[in-house]
Design an enzyme around this catalytic site. Structure first.
Site, PDB file in Angstrom:
ATOM      1  N   HIS A   1       5.289   5.291  27.539  1.00 36.19           N
ATOM      2  CA  HIS A   1       5.809   4.724  26.414  1.00 36.19           C
ATOM      3  C   HIS A   1       5.262   5.691  25.093  1.00 36.19           C
ATOM      4  CE1 HIS A   1       8.005   1.700  24.129  1.00 36.19           C
ATOM      5  NE2 HIS A   1       7.072   1.509  23.460  1.00 36.19           N
TER       6      HIS A   1
ATOM      7  N   ASP B   1       7.748   5.050  31.502  1.00 37.90           N
ATOM      8  CA  ASP B   1       7.396   4.319  30.253  1.00 37.90           C
ATOM      9  C   ASP B   1       7.299   2.926  31.073  1.00 37.90           C
ATOM     10  OD1 ASP B   1       7.784   2.257  28.135  1.00 37.90           O
ATOM     11  OD2 ASP B   1       8.966   3.825  27.012  1.00 37.90           O
TER      12      ASP B   1
ATOM     13  N   SER C   1      10.222   2.429  19.742  1.00 34.82           N
ATOM     14  CA  SER C   1      10.150   1.265  20.433  1.00 34.82           C
ATOM     15  C   SER C   1      10.782   0.160  19.660  1.00 34.82           C
ATOM     16  CB  SER C   1       8.659   0.885  20.541  1.00 34.82           C
ATOM     17  OG  SER C   1       8.452  -0.135  21.403  1.00 34.82           O
ATOM     18  N   MET C   2      10.433  -1.024  19.301  1.00 28.16           N
ATOM     19  CA  MET C   2      11.102  -1.803  18.481  1.00 28.16           C
ATOM     20  C   MET C   2      11.841  -1.216  17.063  1.00 28.16           C
ATOM     21  SD  MET C   2       8.607  -4.539  16.676  1.00 28.16           S
ATOM     22  CE  MET C   2       9.949  -5.462  15.909  1.00 28.16           C
TER      23      MET C   2
ATOM     24  N   TRP D   1       5.839  -1.631  18.007  1.00 37.22           N
ATOM     25  CA  TRP D   1       5.170  -2.737  18.140  1.00 37.22           C
ATOM     26  C   TRP D   1       3.847  -2.268  19.191  1.00 37.22           C
ATOM     27  CZ3 TRP D   1       3.035  -5.653  22.146  1.00 37.22           C
ATOM     28  CH2 TRP D   1       2.727  -6.770  21.992  1.00 37.22           C
TER      29      TRP D   1
END
Length: 289
Positions: A258, A229, A100-101, A34
């Protein structure tokens, strides 16, 4: 363009997922984070197919070139969308790589669909196992952080995404880990998503508890997380995921932000290739000249 049908929305309209399918060999499916889409895997889409792999990357519903329904932005639906990709392309012996997501998609898919077709999984800067700080999850992120994100998107999505991009890549006054052009590029990708999808996915990755889902991961796993991150703190993500998957290979990238699929692209590509078990052909890129 390539599209896969992934059911219908609440109004009966077909959901179509755009995907890229590059190279030949054992399949690797890249699941983006995302608020971006499959274009964010640029450095992996350039390198991994050159190393004897078939690499598939698709746009999550609501993002990129995929259908943009009003609803359906929950992890059960995302896992079903992933299943549609694997089934439609009839992929076997798959390595799933979730950024990530996208790590949440992997966890939910493995529990909801019994890990069908999957040989290995990799969690990169992932939101697993549980992002939200609660009494039984003290290492999580305070709810106010997500509330502020939602407020920022609703107030001025373009400005929010511009600021978020700097945090995403760890850009500061003294740290220029990526160029302004890259920041502009990633913002342009993020703006292709709908505001509704952008907001609803914050709710999804903030509040979904994947701790039980991870218990269903029985295949070899790789966990990669940057120590700097600021989006998914390593104490919330990588460290906790590694505790729940004690047999997994866990790699910490010292000082990485990140968005390490860009800032640490060469190292990430090498680590993914090693995990997949693919010999690296260092002459591939230069042999065309």
């Amino acid at each position: 363009m390539n599209f896969i049908k992934a059911g219908t929305d609440s109004q009966g309209h077909s959901i179509e997922l755009f995907y890229q399918d590059l190279g030949q060999g054992n399949p690797v499916v890249l699941i983006h984070g995302w608020p971006l889409d499959s274009q964010s895997w640029e450095h992996q889409l350039l390198e991994l197919p050159q190393q004897g792999l078939r690499v598939i990357a698709y746009d999550r519903r609501g993002f990129g070139k995929s259908s943009k329904p009003w609803d359906g932005y929950d992890y059960d639906t995302f896992a079903d969308d992933l299943k549609a990709v694997l089934d439609e392309l009839d992929l076997q012996n798959v390595t799933l790589v979730g950024f990530s997501m996208g790590g949440g998609e992997i966890a939910r898919y493995m529990s909801r669909h019994n890990g069908a077709r999957v040989a290995k999984v990799a969690f990169v800067s992932a939101v697993t196992p549980f992002m939200l700080k609660t009494d039984d999850n003290p290492s999580g992120v305070d709810k106010s952080t997500f509330d502020e994100m939602i407020e920022g998107v609703k107030k001025d999505r373009a400005e929010f995404l511009a600021d978020f991009g700097k945090k995403f890549f760890g850009v500061g006054l003294l740290d220029h880990s990526v160029s302004q052009a890259t920041l502009d590029w990633t913002q342009s990708i993020a703006l292709q998503a709908t505001p509704k999808a952008t907001v609803d996915c914050i709710y999804a990755f903030a509040s979904t508890d994947f701790r039980q889902d991870l218990a269903s991961v029985k295949v070899p796993a790789l966990i990669i997380h940057g120590t700097s991150d600021k989006i998914v703190p390593i104490e919330t993500g990588g460290e906790q995921t590694a505790q729940l998957l004690p047999q997994a290979q866990y790699l910490e990238y010292d000082g990485a932000p990140h968005g390490l699929n860009v800032t640490e692209k060469d190292r990430l590509n090498q680590d993914l290739l090693a995990f997949i078990g693919q010999p690296v052909n260092v002459t591939t890129a230069s042999s065309a000249y």
